[in-house]
Structures are given as structure tokens and as C-alpha cells.
Design a protein around this motif. Structure first.
Motif, PDB file in Angstrom:
ATOM      1  N   LEU A  32       9.235  22.462  51.950  1.00 25.66           N
ATOM      2  CA  LEU A  32       9.188  21.147  50.996  1.00 25.66           C
ATOM      3  C   LEU A  32      10.582  20.628  50.634  1.00 25.66           C
ATOM      4  N   PHE A  33      11.543  21.870  50.484  1.00 28.98           N
ATOM      5  CA  PHE A  33      12.809  21.275  50.033  1.00 28.98           C
ATOM      6  C   PHE A  33      13.765  20.639  51.173  1.00 28.98           C
ATOM      7  N   ARG A  34      13.463  21.223  52.390  1.00 27.29           N
ATOM      8  CA  ARG A  34      14.152  20.299  53.613  1.00 27.29           C
ATOM      9  C   ARG A  34      13.669  19.138  53.801  1.00 27.29           C
ATOM     10  N   LYS A  35      12.182  18.805  53.416  1.00 32.17           N
ATOM     11  CA  LYS A  35      11.423  17.546  53.656  1.00 32.17           C
ATOM     12  C   LYS A  35      12.025  16.572  52.490  1.00 32.17           C
ATOM     13  N   GLY A  36      12.573  17.218  51.483  1.00 28.55           N
ATOM     14  CA  GLY A  36      13.047  16.604  50.320  1.00 28.55           C
ATOM     15  C   GLY A  36      12.057  16.184  49.401  1.00 28.55           C
ATOM     16  N   LYS A  37      10.889  16.977  49.190  1.00 31.35           N
ATOM     17  CA  LYS A  37       9.685  16.799  48.472  1.00 31.35           C
ATOM     18  C   LYS A  37       9.672  17.729  47.106  1.00 31.35           C
ATOM     19  N   LEU A  38      10.422  18.709  47.156  1.00 34.94           N
ATOM     20  CA  LEU A  38      10.468  19.617  46.238  1.00 34.94           C
ATOM     21  C   LEU A  38      11.823  20.196  45.776  1.00 34.94           C
ATOM     22  N   ASN A  39      12.102  20.339  44.767  1.00 34.27           N
ATOM     23  CA  ASN A  39      13.417  20.827  44.306  1.00 34.27           C
ATOM     24  C   ASN A  39      13.536  22.212  44.216  1.00 34.27           C
ATOM     25  N   LEU A  40      14.676  23.169  44.487  1.00 38.44           N
ATOM     26  CA  LEU A  40      14.693  24.592  44.820  1.00 38.44           C
ATOM     27  C   LEU A  40      14.539  24.982  43.154  1.00 38.44           C
ATOM     28  N   MET A  41      15.156  24.451  42.370  1.00 32.31           N
ATOM     29  CA  MET A  41      14.991  24.957  40.978  1.00 32.31           C
ATOM     30  C   MET A  41      13.694  24.790  40.430  1.00 32.31           C
ATOM     31  N   VAL A  42      12.619  23.788  40.827  1.00 30.45           N
ATOM     32  CA  VAL A  42      11.452  23.698  40.434  1.00 30.45           C
ATOM     33  C   VAL A  42      10.523  24.648  41.130  1.00 30.45           C
ATOM     34  N   SER A  43      10.929  25.093  42.704  1.00 32.92           N
ATOM     35  CA  SER A  43      10.172  26.180  43.178  1.00 32.92           C
ATOM     36  C   SER A  43      10.771  27.407  42.544  1.00 32.92           C
ATOM     37  N   GLY A  44      11.880  27.649  42.062  1.00 40.12           N
ATOM     38  CA  GLY A  44      12.253  28.965  41.298  1.00 40.12           C
ATOM     39  C   GLY A  44      11.121  29.120  40.034  1.00 40.12           C
ATOM     40  N   ILE A  45      11.321  28.007  39.303  1.00 35.07           N
ATOM     41  CA  ILE A  45      10.432  28.037  38.115  1.00 35.07           C
ATOM     42  C   ILE A  45       9.080  28.515  38.525  1.00 35.07           C
ATOM     43  N   ILE A  46       8.451  27.818  39.561  1.00 34.87           N
ATOM     44  CA  ILE A  46       7.136  28.139  39.743  1.00 34.87           C
ATOM     45  C   ILE A  46       6.775  29.725  40.152  1.00 34.87           C
ATOM     46  N   MET A  47       7.818  29.965  41.096  1.00 34.44           N
ATOM     47  CA  MET A  47       7.909  31.431  41.281  1.00 34.44           C
ATOM     48  C   MET A  47       8.014  32.459  40.089  1.00 34.44           C
ATOM     49  N   ILE A  48       8.681  32.113  39.147  1.00 28.19           N
ATOM     50  CA  ILE A  48       9.026  32.802  38.087  1.00 28.19           C
ATOM     51  C   ILE A  48       7.594  32.743  37.097  1.00 28.19           C
ATOM     52  N   ILE A  49       6.992  31.548  37.079  1.00 23.77           N
ATOM     53  CA  ILE A  49       5.768  31.694  36.314  1.00 23.77           C
ATOM     54  C   ILE A  49       4.594  32.523  37.059  1.00 23.77           C
ATOM     55  N   LEU A  50       4.645  32.459  38.511  1.00 22.33           N
ATOM     56  CA  LEU A  50       3.693  33.106  39.167  1.00 22.33           C
ATOM     57  C   LEU A  50       3.726  34.742  39.321  1.00 22.33           C
ATOM     58  N   ALA A  51       4.859  35.136  38.899  1.00 27.93           N
ATOM     59  CA  ALA A  51       5.575  36.425  38.959  1.00 27.93           C
ATOM     60  C   ALA A  51       4.436  37.499  38.160  1.00 27.93           C
ATOM     61  N   PRO A  52       4.353  37.245  36.914  1.00 23.32           N
ATOM     62  CA  PRO A  52       3.306  38.183  36.166  1.00 23.32           C
ATOM     63  C   PRO A  52       1.907  38.085  36.771  1.00 23.32           C
TER      64      PRO A  52
END
Length: 110
Positions: A32-52
Motif C-alpha cells: 500500500l505504501f508503494r501504491k501511495g495509499k498508505l503512509n509508513l508512519m500510519v502503518s507503524g502506528i497500526i502495527m503498534i496498536i495491534l501488538a497487544p
């Protein structure tokens, strides 16, 4: 529970499924980042939220399928879940840092 050669395959299967989940999330985020639809910072925050969620659910599944006939207390299942949760957290922080560095480099170039 399936035992083969003294090894418990259920725990290995759960571990492989969660690692496959983490890898597929990373591939999806970077696609999604390569297609320009999602920022890496947003995806990192999503992963941090999904970690617990990943840590607690994997620990609960490992604890649920624990072989109680071995005489243990099952704390290895909790350690396994905590390890998977910390792995997902570190992955999210790494993606967030990479996104932040790319964002800073973008503004330095301009």
C-alpha cells in the motif's frame, strides 16, 4: 492436540500462523505504501496498536492448547504470547521510525 515424535504441533502451528500474520501485514503495508495509499508512519502506528492484541490472543491460544498432562503450569504459553506481542511492537516501531526518517528526508530535500 496432535503429538508427533514428542513435539507438540499445535503450539508450532499457532506460532507459524502468527508469524505469517505479521509477515502478511508487513507485505500489505509496504504494498500500500508503494501504491501511495498508505503512509509508513500510519502503518507503524497500526502495527503498534495491534501488538497487544496479537500478544494476548497468541498467549491465550497457546495457553488453551497447553498439554496439562506434562505437569507444568503453562507459563511458557504466556512467555510465547509476550514474545509475539513484543515482536509485533518492535516491528511497528521499526516501520514508524523508517516512515519518520523518510518523511524528514523528504522535507530536507525540498
Amino acid at each position: 492436540m496432535v503429538k508427533m515424535g514428542g513435539y507438540l504441533l499445535t503450539g508450532d502451528l499457532i506460532l507459524m500462523l502468527y508469524l505469517l500474520l505479521l509477515i502478511s501485514l508487513n507485505v500489505g503495508f509496504f504494498t500500500l505504501f508503494r501504491k501511495g495509499k498508505l503512509n509508513l508512519m500510519v502503518s507503524g502506528i497500526i502495527m503498534i496498536i495491534l501488538a497487544p492484541l496479537i500478544g494476548f490472543s497468541s498467549g491465550a491460544l497457546l495457553f488453551h492448547f497447553y498439554d496439562w498432562s506434562s505437569g507444568g503450569t503453562g507459563e511458557g504459553a504466556g512467555y510465547g504470547g509476550a514474545f509475539l506481542g513484543l515482536l509485533a511492537l518492535a516491528n511497528g516501531i521499526l516501520v514508524l521510525v523508517i516512515g519518520g526518517i523518510r518523511w524528514i528526508l523528504h522535507f530536507v530535500k525540498n
